[in-house]
Design a protein around this motif. Sequence first.
Motif, PDB file in Angstrom:
ATOM      1  N   TYR A 505       0.885  -1.261   0.204  1.00 48.12           N
ATOM      2  CA  TYR A 505       0.018  -0.080  -0.028  1.00 48.12           C
ATOM      3  C   TYR A 505       0.942   1.092  -0.081  1.00 48.12           C
ATOM      4  CZ  TYR A 505       1.171   0.270   5.003  1.00 48.12           C
ATOM      5  OH  TYR A 505       1.819   0.399   6.049  1.00 48.12           O
ATOM      6  N   LYS A 542      -4.598  10.458  -0.903  1.00 47.04           N
ATOM      7  CA  LYS A 542      -4.491   9.307  -2.014  1.00 47.04           C
ATOM      8  C   LYS A 542      -3.900   8.102  -1.279  1.00 47.04           C
ATOM      9  CE  LYS A 542      -3.149   8.296  -6.772  1.00 47.04           C
ATOM     10  NZ  LYS A 542      -2.682   8.966  -7.925  1.00 47.04           N
ATOM     11  N   ILE A 544      -3.343   4.021  -2.409  1.00 49.10           N
ATOM     12  CA  ILE A 544      -3.229   2.906  -3.529  1.00 49.10           C
ATOM     13  C   ILE A 544      -3.114   1.588  -2.784  1.00 49.10           C
ATOM     14  CG2 ILE A 544      -2.314   2.007  -5.500  1.00 49.10           C
ATOM     15  CD1 ILE A 544      -1.529   4.912  -6.163  1.00 49.10           C
ATOM     16  N   SER A 552      -5.206  -3.367  -8.224  1.00 48.53           N
ATOM     17  CA  SER A 552      -4.967  -2.078  -7.222  1.00 48.53           C
ATOM     18  C   SER A 552      -6.526  -1.339  -7.259  1.00 48.53           C
ATOM     19  CB  SER A 552      -4.074  -1.242  -7.823  1.00 48.53           C
ATOM     20  OG  SER A 552      -2.709  -1.965  -7.759  1.00 48.53           O
ATOM     21  N   THR A 554      -7.630   2.509  -5.707  1.00 54.03           N
ATOM     22  CA  THR A 554      -7.030   3.862  -5.486  1.00 54.03           C
ATOM     23  C   THR A 554      -8.393   4.537  -4.686  1.00 54.03           C
ATOM     24  OG1 THR A 554      -5.783   4.056  -7.208  1.00 54.03           O
ATOM     25  CG2 THR A 554      -6.411   6.307  -6.127  1.00 54.03           C
ATOM     26  N   GLU A 556      -9.377   8.268  -2.719  1.00 56.33           N
ATOM     27  CA  GLU A 556      -8.914   9.689  -2.718  1.00 56.33           C
ATOM     28  C   GLU A 556     -10.239  10.465  -2.092  1.00 56.33           C
ATOM     29  OE1 GLU A 556      -6.649  11.288  -6.620  1.00 56.33           O
ATOM     30  OE2 GLU A 556      -8.367   9.975  -7.126  1.00 56.33           O
TER      31      GLU A 556
END
Length: 562
Positions: A505, A542, A544, A552, A554, A556
């Motif tokens: 991560y 952010k 990931i 993956s 993401t 935000e």
Amino acid sequence: MKQFLLFFLLTCSVYGQSEYPQDYFRHPLDIPLVLAGSFAELRSTHFHGGLDIKTQQREGLKVYTAAEGYVSRIKISEFGYGKALYVTHPNGYTTVYGHLQKFSKRLEDFIKECQYEKESFEVEVFPNSEELLVEPNEVIGYSGNTGSSGGPHLHFEIRDNQERPMNPLLFGMQVKDTKAPYVSAVFAYPKDGTSTINGKNERVELRLIPKDEGAYDVEKITAYGNIGFGVVSNDKQDLAPNNNGVSNIQTFFNGNKSLEVDFKRFSFDESKHIRRYVDYDYYKSNKSKIQKLFIEQNNPLSLYKDAYDNGFVLVEDSTASVYKIKINDYHKNETWVTIPIEGKPETIEQDDFIDTSEKALVYSSKATTLNSGLINVKFYENTLYDDTYINFRVNSDTLFLDEDRIPMQKNFYINYDLSNYKSEHQEKLFVARYYGNYWKPYYVSSSRKGNILTARTKSLGTFALATDTVPPTIKPINFQDKKWISKYRYLKVKIDDDLSGISKYRATVNGKWILMEYDYKTNTLTHDFNDNIVKDTKNELKIIVTDNVGNSSTFEATFFRK
């Protein structure tokens, strides 16, 4: 540094006269020494390397250096000891403090600088002897529950100058213990095909007869040939209900010493051989660890002493013998088990037929490769302890490789040829081991080179290819998008992956990497705003997260702070 080295040499000279210096190391906590786990206690894959000290079910207790010295190693990992400190002392010993919640401010500042430099939560550093000197009774950290800890406690070790863990109680630390070890089962084992116990050529559980505390009799057995014995035994201290390990086991045959197992010290390299020391097959079936009081081939443990004929005893026809087991805890409370033996040869039916239609002979002393279709399994030399017939069958991409009841010295390797899969599908494949009531797939550590997917493991069982196309999930815990969180010290996020598992991560705020500590037990990422990285009013977060096959996600969000 010269002064430290001079003191080191002088102190080593003084303490070299005593095998274990007394009153040199203090108890690392300010509360009574009560143990959740003892030294060399039998764990599932290793001998326990230290003392697990109870912290009254709390975290955050002050942890003191056991003596002066310098911090020689700091390791932070998601598993194992979690947050751990290693302090080297002038007398040559090193003390270890594991599962810490956090370090003292000075050490915390030092290690966080390393984490931000490497942009990684998991770090391992080795400061020199001048960087992080510690004084006697200095607070170096706070107790916690990090790493693979099953509850709040402090893991404490003392290691010699060869990095071998030793029982800290040898150095004068005291635990209240007036109770003798107890025995819950006794077994007898034939050494070979000509030996018998109660008319059988197999492991036999014996009838245990408890007497007064610290004494057990066993109903008389008949036996013939070379036989060995095993015992299930634990110890309890006065102030804790835990089933802890014992300190010493000795066996006697007709008054003569046969074998001793002494749990004072061992090396980490040999700890894996606990799979040879216990009856692994019985443990996997019954969740109980029989300590085998005899030494089989390929058993390198240094715990043994005075082993006559490797602990086996010869029972001859028309003899009356007595086998005794003496079990001690560290405080010399002792327990005796007495086994009367009548020498009597008995004929048993030998079944010489072995159905090898779905079995393969895997050798101990040389490499063995098993092949079927697009799957092969590689056992390198000394993977097994004995030459063993293993059930081996392949159905499509499912590999049936016996059951997890045969102990391994090291990993074996399962290779899948993925040539029949499209390249875009190959990336999402992993090797899974299936077990449990719901036959759930569990990720096995794997790597891919070209079209070959290789998994490594020490456990036999059922394996198959599994596909993971679902990315991990990321959810905020204590904040919302576009909200103020000025009153919060911590930023918390929950991450999860229900199939192949989390691999890595990365978190940034306004483009800068931020440290987020990962607790796999709660699937939580936590950032401490006291790191003073987040300084702006408006902040763009952010995160990931990537699983073990490369999927993956993401996340935000915007948050505000004053």
